[in-house]
Enzyme design. Structure first.
Site, short mmCIF file in Angstrom:
data_model
loop_
_atom_site.label_atom_id
_atom_site.label_comp_id
_atom_site.label_asym_id
_atom_site.label_seq_id
_atom_site.Cartn_x
_atom_site.Cartn_y
_atom_site.Cartn_z
N ARG A 23 -6.70 10.27 -25.20
CA ARG A 23 -5.80 11.39 -25.50
C ARG A 23 -6.65 12.58 -25.97
NH1 ARG A 23 -2.13 8.82 -29.07
NH2 ARG A 23 -0.95 8.28 -27.22
N ASP A 120 1.49 -1.59 -33.73
CA ASP A 120 0.66 -1.87 -32.55
C ASP A 120 -0.29 -3.06 -32.73
OD1 ASP A 120 1.93 0.26 -31.31
OD2 ASP A 120 0.43 1.69 -31.97
#
Length: 178
Positions: A23, A120
Site C-alpha cells: 500500500r 488479522d
C-alpha cells in the site's frame, strides 16, 4: 539521505515480507523528524492498494513511526473521538522514494471508548506459513504487541490526548501557511 523537514510531504510505502508493495500513501505531511522517529499527518490523502485500487483517507490522522519499535500508530481524529489503528510492522527506513516499512499483518484497533481489538490473526498465521516468517521475527512481533498494549493502557505517546491535540494543532498551523 534527505531527512524531510516540517511541512514537507513524503510518500509512505508499506511492503509485505516477500518484498511486494502492499500500500502507498501519497503526500503525508511531515510534522516532526528526529533521529529515532517521524510524526506526520494524512488528511484526505491518496492511498493506492497493491491491486491498483485508489481511495482517499476520510479524516485527519496523525501517524507515528519509530526506528526501534516494530509497530506504527495512526491516530484518526473523528467526530466521536480519536480511534487508533496500530500496525505491527518493521521499524521504518527513509530513502529518496519515501518512508518504507514491512507490514506484518497483525493490527490493534483502539476505539474512542478505550476498547482494544487484535485484528488479522488469521492473516498473520497464513502469511507466516506462506513466507516462512523466521522465529525471531515472530518473537519480536509478539513482544512488540505487549509493548504496544502497555503504551495504550498507560496512554503513552500517541495514545495521550495531549499528543494528538499538539500535533493536530501544529498541522492546522502549517496548513494555513501553504
Amino acid at each position: 539521505m534527505h531527512i524531510p523537514k516540517e511541512g514537507e510531504y513524503i510518500t509512505i510505502q508499506s511492503y509485505k515480507h516477500d518484498g511486494s508493495l502492499h500500500r502507498t500513501w501519497r503526500d503525508t505531511m511531515v510534522l516532526k523528524t528526529s533521529d529515532q522517529s517521524l510524526i506526520g499527518v494524512n488528511d484526505h490523502t491518496l492511498v493506492t492498494e497493491s491491486d491498483g485500487r485508489r481511495w482517499l483517507t476520510r479524516e485527519p490522522a496523525i501517524v507515528y513511526f519509530h526506528k526501534h519499535y516494530w509497530f506504527n500508530i495512526i491516530a484518526m481524529i473523528r467526530d466521536n473521538g480519536v480511534s487508533y489503528y496500530c500496525n505491527l510492522a518493521s521499524p521504518y527506513t527513509l530513502d529518496e522514494e519515501g518512508l518504507k516499512y514491512i507490514d506484518y499483518d497483525l493490527d490493534i484497533k483502539v476505539f474512542p471508548d478505550g476498547e482494544k481489538r487484535l485484528l488479522d490473526v488469521d492473516e498473520y498465521e497464513d502469511h507466516s506459513k506462506k513466507w516462512s516468517y523466521p522465529d525471531d521475527i515472530d518473537h519480536i512481533l509478539k513482544e512488540n504487541v505487549k509493548i504496544l498494549v502497555d503504551w495504550i493502557n498507560e496512554e503513552k505517546g500517541p495514545f495521550s490526548k495531549e499528543y494528538v491535540d499538539i500535533w493536530y494543532k501544529r498541522y492546522q498551523q502549517l496548513s494555513l501557511k501553504q
